[in-house]
Scaffold this active site. Sequence first.
Site, mmCIF file in Angstrom:
data_model
loop_
_atom_site.group_PDB
_atom_site.id
_atom_site.type_symbol
_atom_site.label_atom_id
_atom_site.label_comp_id
_atom_site.label_asym_id
_atom_site.label_seq_id
_atom_site.Cartn_x
_atom_site.Cartn_y
_atom_site.Cartn_z
ATOM 1 C CD GLN A 1 37.779 32.166 44.215
ATOM 2 O OE1 GLN A 1 36.891 31.394 44.565
ATOM 3 N NE2 GLN A 1 39.058 31.945 44.460
ATOM 4 C CB SER B 1 40.539 31.380 26.901
ATOM 5 O OG SER B 1 39.206 31.387 27.360
ATOM 6 C CG HIS C 1 33.977 30.654 29.765
ATOM 7 N ND1 HIS C 1 35.083 30.086 29.176
ATOM 8 C CD2 HIS C 1 34.286 31.958 29.910
ATOM 9 C CE1 HIS C 1 36.006 31.007 28.972
ATOM 10 N NE2 HIS C 1 35.558 32.148 29.412
ATOM 11 C CG LEU D 1 32.478 30.005 25.582
ATOM 12 C CD1 LEU D 1 30.958 29.844 25.483
ATOM 13 C CD2 LEU D 1 32.835 31.193 26.461
HETATM 14 P P1 AMP Z 1 37.036 35.403 29.941
HETATM 15 O O1 AMP Z 1 36.359 34.790 28.757
HETATM 16 O O2 AMP Z 1 38.382 34.849 30.233
HETATM 17 O O3 AMP Z 1 36.986 36.916 29.916
HETATM 18 O O4 AMP Z 1 36.155 34.984 31.190
HETATM 19 C C1 AMP Z 1 34.768 35.232 31.227
HETATM 20 C C2 AMP Z 1 34.266 34.945 32.635
HETATM 21 O O5 AMP Z 1 34.551 33.587 32.957
HETATM 22 C C3 AMP Z 1 34.967 35.811 33.692
HETATM 23 O O6 AMP Z 1 34.011 36.194 34.675
HETATM 24 C C4 AMP Z 1 35.985 34.869 34.260
HETATM 25 O O7 AMP Z 1 36.341 35.162 35.602
HETATM 26 C C5 AMP Z 1 35.248 33.550 34.191
HETATM 27 N N1 AMP Z 1 36.197 32.439 34.233
HETATM 28 C C6 AMP Z 1 37.285 32.253 33.437
HETATM 29 N N2 AMP Z 1 37.976 31.149 33.805
HETATM 30 C C7 AMP Z 1 37.300 30.634 34.868
HETATM 31 C C8 AMP Z 1 37.503 29.495 35.703
HETATM 32 N N3 AMP Z 1 38.527 28.663 35.534
HETATM 33 N N4 AMP Z 1 36.608 29.266 36.693
HETATM 34 C C9 AMP Z 1 35.555 30.102 36.892
HETATM 35 N N5 AMP Z 1 35.309 31.195 36.135
HETATM 36 C C10 AMP Z 1 36.164 31.459 35.142
#
Ligand code: AMP
Length: 294
Positions: free
Chosen positions: A148, A186, A37, A33
């Site tokens: 987004q 990540s 996140h 995270l």
């Molecule tokens: P992930 O762990 O990469 O699957 O992401 C989990 C959630 O966090 C998803 O809804 C992503 O779109 C969101 N997320 C990931 N990176 C960002 C970011 N830089 N800004 C806003 N939301 C993010």
Amino acid sequence: MRVVRSVAELRIAVKAMREQGLRIGFVPTMGYLHEGHAALIRQSANRCDATVVSIYVNPTQFGPTEDLAKYPQDLEADQNLCLRLGVSLLFLPDTQEMYPSNFQTFIEPGRVAEPLCGKYRPGHFRGVATVVAKLFNMVQPDLAFFGQKDLQQTAVVKRMVRDLNLAVDIAVVPTIRETDGLAMSSRNVYLTPEERRRALSISLALFSAESAFRAGERDAPRLQALVQECLWGVDVLQYCELVDAQSLETIVGQVDRSAALCVAAFVGSTRLIDNILLNPHPEAQGILGVGVSQ
Ligand code: AMP
């Protein structure tokens, strides 16, 4: 903060929250995270009475040559962050729990999953839609939060919620960036310092098109070309597309409706995505419906 690993424990914990009349927010993640996140979790904490976070690296959304096996993990740091942010319930299922043997039912998204990442990651959104639907059924949240940054994912999830009458509202949270502009991800941890410098060209390219748009440029091919010219740091450009922000269909002429400029590119062996929203009518409601999407 309660930590649960099984669907049975999750259901009991969620039932208790419901019986207390709590409005439940849900943030699905794959862990490792970061502030992106955290922004989703903070929004949930603001708008709901209890927040459920899941951490699960979903194998069905990874292709055979992708980074499933080496996806970064730091469960201790993730748990500490969730604790600090006031998460009520952290769900940490394993694959046996999510896909017990003989699992065979999937959600097949439609046209919205075809362009952009859909072209380069066959089956990806089928895996995303399936795991998100399963998690929605397990958590039964009132409101679920998505970033987004993964614009097509938000479009696929919103379409699925409408098409299948799922009883959840979807909130889209703006992309959180490093101070220099790189979209947090990540996967940024894979970048060497030299690649990290080159990766910055993606967000800077998008920002230059955004400035041109703000200055009145409405020609879609010119805006797209402007981004492409500035992508000096990427090794392989998969796509640079100007699309309708809702349907994700390519805009060919003038940008006369809410649009998104979307890029996917490899820097070294790391695949990065980013996008910016272009709204020709900023006086109207936010492009993604600010907050709740339906
Ligand atoms: P992930 O762990 O990469 O699957 O992401 C989990 C959630 O966090 C998803 O809804 C992503 O779109 C969101 N997320 C990931 N990176 C960002 C970011 N830089 N800004 C806003 N939301 C993010």
